[in-house]
Structure formats: C-alpha cells, structure tokens
Scaffold this active site. Structure first.
Site, PDB file in Angstrom:
ATOM      1  N   SER A  81      -9.048   2.691   2.620  1.00  0.00           N
ATOM      2  CA  SER A  81      -8.085   3.328   1.748  1.00  0.00           C
ATOM      3  C   SER A  81      -7.147   2.355   1.042  1.00  0.00           C
ATOM      4  O   SER A  81      -6.353   2.768   0.193  1.00  0.00           O
ATOM      5  CB  SER A  81      -7.258   4.336   2.572  1.00  0.00           C
ATOM      6  OG  SER A  81      -6.573   3.691   3.637  1.00  0.00           O
ATOM      7  N   SER A 128      -9.762   0.495   7.019  1.00  0.00           N
ATOM      8  CA  SER A 128      -9.188   0.419   5.671  1.00  0.00           C
ATOM      9  C   SER A 128      -8.525  -0.897   5.294  1.00  0.00           C
ATOM     10  O   SER A 128      -8.044  -1.054   4.175  1.00  0.00           O
ATOM     11  CB  SER A 128      -8.197   1.565   5.465  1.00  0.00           C
ATOM     12  OG  SER A 128      -8.878   2.793   5.449  1.00  0.00           O
ATOM     13  N   LYS A 156       0.835  -1.200   0.000  1.00  0.00           N
ATOM     14  CA  LYS A 156       0.000   0.000   0.000  1.00  0.00           C
ATOM     15  C   LYS A 156       0.873   1.254   0.000  1.00  0.00           C
ATOM     16  O   LYS A 156       1.872   1.336   0.735  1.00  0.00           O
ATOM     17  CB  LYS A 156      -0.905  -0.025   1.236  1.00  0.00           C
ATOM     18  CG  LYS A 156      -1.872   1.136   1.338  1.00  0.00           C
ATOM     19  CD  LYS A 156      -2.782   0.955   2.552  1.00  0.00           C
ATOM     20  CE  LYS A 156      -3.763   2.108   2.696  1.00  0.00           C
ATOM     21  NZ  LYS A 156      -4.712   1.898   3.807  1.00  0.00           N
TER      22      LYS A 156
END
Length: 486
Positions: free
Chosen positions: A159, A183, A84
């Site tokens: 996210s 997230s 990420k």
C-alpha cells in the site's frame, strides 16, 4: 551553490546530510530542487496526494537557521522525505485514501513523523495509498492512481504506492512506508527499491493501529510495521536509526539493542548457512521471477562464502488466515457504520471484506494458522542464519487490478501474488526486499532476505553485502531518464 533537480535526484540521503552539514549546500537549496523534481514527476506518477511545499520550505529554513547558529541540525539535516498517508501528521491531512476522512487533520504526529522532524528531515508531503491500506496496489476512491516510473501503465505496488513512486522518480531519496502484509516490501519489489521491514516492535506506531477513535486507522495492530523504502541500503539504515526505539504508547515496542549505522559498517561473516525457497512449497511463481531470484541468490551466496540450501518452510498457505486476522484486528463495528452511512464511498473489495459474515471460528482458526507459521519459521531459523526467497511471485502488473488472476498458468486469487510477504508479518521477523534484476520487459524483481527473531543487524549486514555483490545503482527507470532531460 544552486542545486538542479537532476543532480539532486542522484544524491543519497547520507550524501545530502554530509553536504548540508558541511555548508556545501543549504537545506533550502535541497528542498527547492526536490520541489522542482516533484513538479516534473507528479503529472506522471501521482505519488503525492497532499504536496506540502510551504511546510517543506519552512522546515528547510529551520535546519539552515540551526546550522547558522552553530547548533546540531540533526542526523537527517535537510533530507526530503515523503510520508505515507496512513501515517498521522498533525499539520497535514491524513485521508488514508478514504472519502470518509476527507479533510481529517490528526491532533498528533505519528511517533515516526515526530522523530523525523526532530532529526531535521524535510517533509515534502503525504504519499498516495489504497483505501485504508487494505490492498497491495495504489488506487483509491479519492485521488489519482499512483503509477510506476518503470512503466506508467503498471502499479508501483502498495500500500506504500506513492512513497515508492516518489523515491524511484528521484523526488525524495527515501520515504516512510508501512507493512501489515508486505506494504514496505511489495512496492520495493515492484519498483526496484530497498524496502526494510524491521522486527516487530523496532519502530513504534501511534496513533496508527492504536487509537480506537478512528475506524480504518486503528486496525492491523499485531501485523503492522513502519519503515523505509529507499534507493540504497545505507539510506534505509539511516532512516531506521532515527525512527526506531521504544515508546510507551506502543505496547509492542522493544529496547534498541544495537546501533543501525554501526551495524551497517560491520562485515558480514563468511560461512553463513542460508535457506532458499523459490515457492515456499505452495505458491505459483512467474518463471522470470524464479529465474532472476535463483540466479541472484546463488551468485550472492558464492560471493559471500555462504552455503545455500533449498528448503520448504513446512507450513500451509496462510492467505485466508491473513485476511481473517486483518478483519479480527479492524474496528468492524465502526467500519460497518461508515459503510452503512455512505456505501458509495467505499471500494468494492473493501466493502465485501467488511460486510462478510465473519465468525468467531474464522478468527480463532486464523490464530491457529498464525501459530503454525511461527512454529515452522522458528524451527527453520534454528537451522539456518538467513532465508532467501522472491519478495513477490510476479513483477508489476497493470494499475486498477488487485492482482493477476493467473500466475505461471495457474488460476490464483486474493493475495496469492504477495504470499512470500505475509508469513513474516505473522512472525514479526525482520525482512528486506532488494532489487534482484529486471525482466525482459524491464520491470524490477525483488529478492527477500529474512532473518531470525530480532536478527535485524544481521539482515542489514546481509543486505549491504548483497548490494555490493549485485549492485543496482546503474539501473534507471524510463521516467527518470525522461525527467533528467527536462
């Protein structure tokens, strides 16, 4: 042997490790298949904001060289992984979906990235995120919007948007995600994956959330967790077995008092007492989500010989407190300076949060609500072994939205649609999202299993038992079917 992208995309991380260590396939073969899959998927899903094919090949070759020399290649030997883009990587940009950080190259790896490298994993690149992670969806001012392989018009959730899209599309069997308000679990729910948020402190974070030099990167300290999104519970446990354990750079980390893979193999006790809530007493919930999660929860309880009792956790909606806590832990001075210098760089929703005239009372009130939530949930968990709820109030919604304005006929605002997630960032309890089924529009719905304080091993065993009772491996996103024909 040569491994094509279709066969590769069906392999779990555990299967890849076994075959690479046995010499049935090479890490380089696996990596080439992953890169071929990425090339096919990326024009559709935009999962990777920074693909790293050269790095991936070099890491794969290093694994193969260790095997050739008779050395241990590590517990994740040759497994491709997406990282990420809120998580620091010293040899890849960490842009965080922000124009302010274009070209930023951290000096250090995040602790979890360093541990993945040491374990023999192969980094495919950085995965797409909303700006600084201050959103539950996948769009930002810099890169193409990440899209959901189940329906390309829909968000995969955020996210950890690109991480989820990568895993669903078969580009990587698992990926690094992070969770300050859902997230890990949000994209797992909207994308039909396993998303495991371990207890606060199980997985150390640094420099993210810790290093004060980087506004936007240095917030969320008491809320954030790093963990996996994966296609199987075993793969989630495998990643957690590598990235968990204390580190002195993170003051919140805790001793590792159990073995993840041993815990995965242990049977789930019968006779568990499970609390169930389909709305926490204050959330509007899509009717299909209610139906699918209720059916799955009661069928699961019957399958494992547990009692299921409907409950109300007994606290108010912490939505406004959640926003205030995010801001209280952000570098408001630093982020306001960035906004002042280049206001056109920042997303409107984030600029509004940064610019609001926050007061000391806003922040202290938020802390009081947090304490109320913590009190309510320890009292609940003193009576029950586990808590089951929907992961989210809705299935996936269109990209470029921050969330639906209406749920089950009720007007809603802010983070209402993800309101099942934030309480467990407040409390730090372990929570996992698991696929509960598909809506009539063939969109995934997630079921959340929450454990008591530090009850990660129980949650892991419960998740494995749910996967056995309610398997999802036969479900396939439309984009996956299309890619398999290429």
């Amino acid at each position: 042997m040569t491994l094509n992208h279709k066969d590769y995309s069906k392999l779990s991380a555990a299967e890849i490790v076994a075959q690479v260590k046995a010499g049935d396939i090479s890490a380089r073969d696996v990596t080439e298949a992953a890169l071929a899959r990425m090339a096919l998927a990326e024009p559709h899903i935009h999962a990777y904001c920074h693909p790293a094919p050269d790095l991936a090949r070099a890491m794969a070759d290093a694994v193969d060289a260790k095997i050739a020399a008779g050395e241990d290649p590590g517990p994740l030997a040759g497994v491709p992984v997406g990282i990420k883009d809120l998580v620091a990587t010293k040899d890849l940009p960490t842009v965080m979906g922000s124009k302010y950080y274009l070209g930023f190259m951290p000096e250090d790896d995040d602790i979890s990235v360093a541990r993945l490298r040491k374990a023999g994993a192969v980094i495919l690149g950085k995965t797409n995120v909303p700006e600084f992670g201050y959103s539950g969806v996948g769009h930002n001012p810099v890169f193409e919007t990440a899209r959901n392989p189940w329906n390309l018009a829909m968000t995969p959730g955020g996210s950890s948007a690109g991480s989820a899209a990568s895993v669903v599309a078969g580009v990587s069997p698992f990926a690094i995600a992070s969770d300050g308000g859902g997230s890990i679990r949000i994209p797992a729910s909207l994308s039909g994956l396993v998303g495991f948020k371990a207890s606060m402190g199980r997985v150390p974070l640094w420099p993210g959330c810790r290093d004060p030099r980087f506004p936007g990167l240095s917030g969320w300290e008491s809320l954030e967790h790093i963990g996996p999104v994966a296609r199987t519970v075993k793969d989630a446990a495998l990643m957690l077995s590598v990235i968990s354990g204390p580190d002195m750079r993170d003051r919140h980390t805790i001793p590792q008092d159990f073995d993840w893979m041993e815990a995965y193999e242990e049977p789930l006790p019968r006779g568990l007492k499970i609390a169930f809530s389909e709305d926490f007493g204050f959330l509007a919930v899509d009717p299909e989500v209610r139906r699918l999660v209720r059916e799955a929860a009661f069928a699961y309880a019957e399958a494992i010989g547990a009692t299921l009792t409907e409950v109300d956790p007994g606290h108010r909606n912490p939505r406004d407190a959640f926003t205030a806590l995010i801001m209280a832990e952000s570098d408001l001075k630093g982020m306001r300076a960035m906004l002042s210098g280049h206001p056109e760089y920042m997303s409107p929703h984030l600029a509004a949060m940064i610019s609001r005239d926050w007061t000391a009372e806003d922040f202290t009130n938020a802390n009081m609500v947090r304490k109320e939530v913590v009190e309510a949930h320890w009292k609940l968990m003193s009576q029950y072994d586990l808590l089951i709820s929907p992961t989210l109030a809705v299935p996936a919604f269109p990209v470029h939205m921050q969330g639906p304005e209406k749920i089950d006929g009720q007007m809603v605002s802010g983070f209402t649609w993800s309101g099942f997630c934030q309480p467990f960032n407040f409390t730090g309890q372990p929570a996992v999202s698991l696929p509960a089924g598909l809506t009539k529009e063939a969109l995934p719905v997630g079921l959340q299993i929450v454990g008591p304080h530090l009850g990660d091993a129980l949650v892991l065993r419960a998740a494995r038992a749910f996967e056995e009772a309610r398997p999802w491996a036969h479900l396939s996103a439309p984009l996956v079917d299309m890619l398999d024909l290429a």
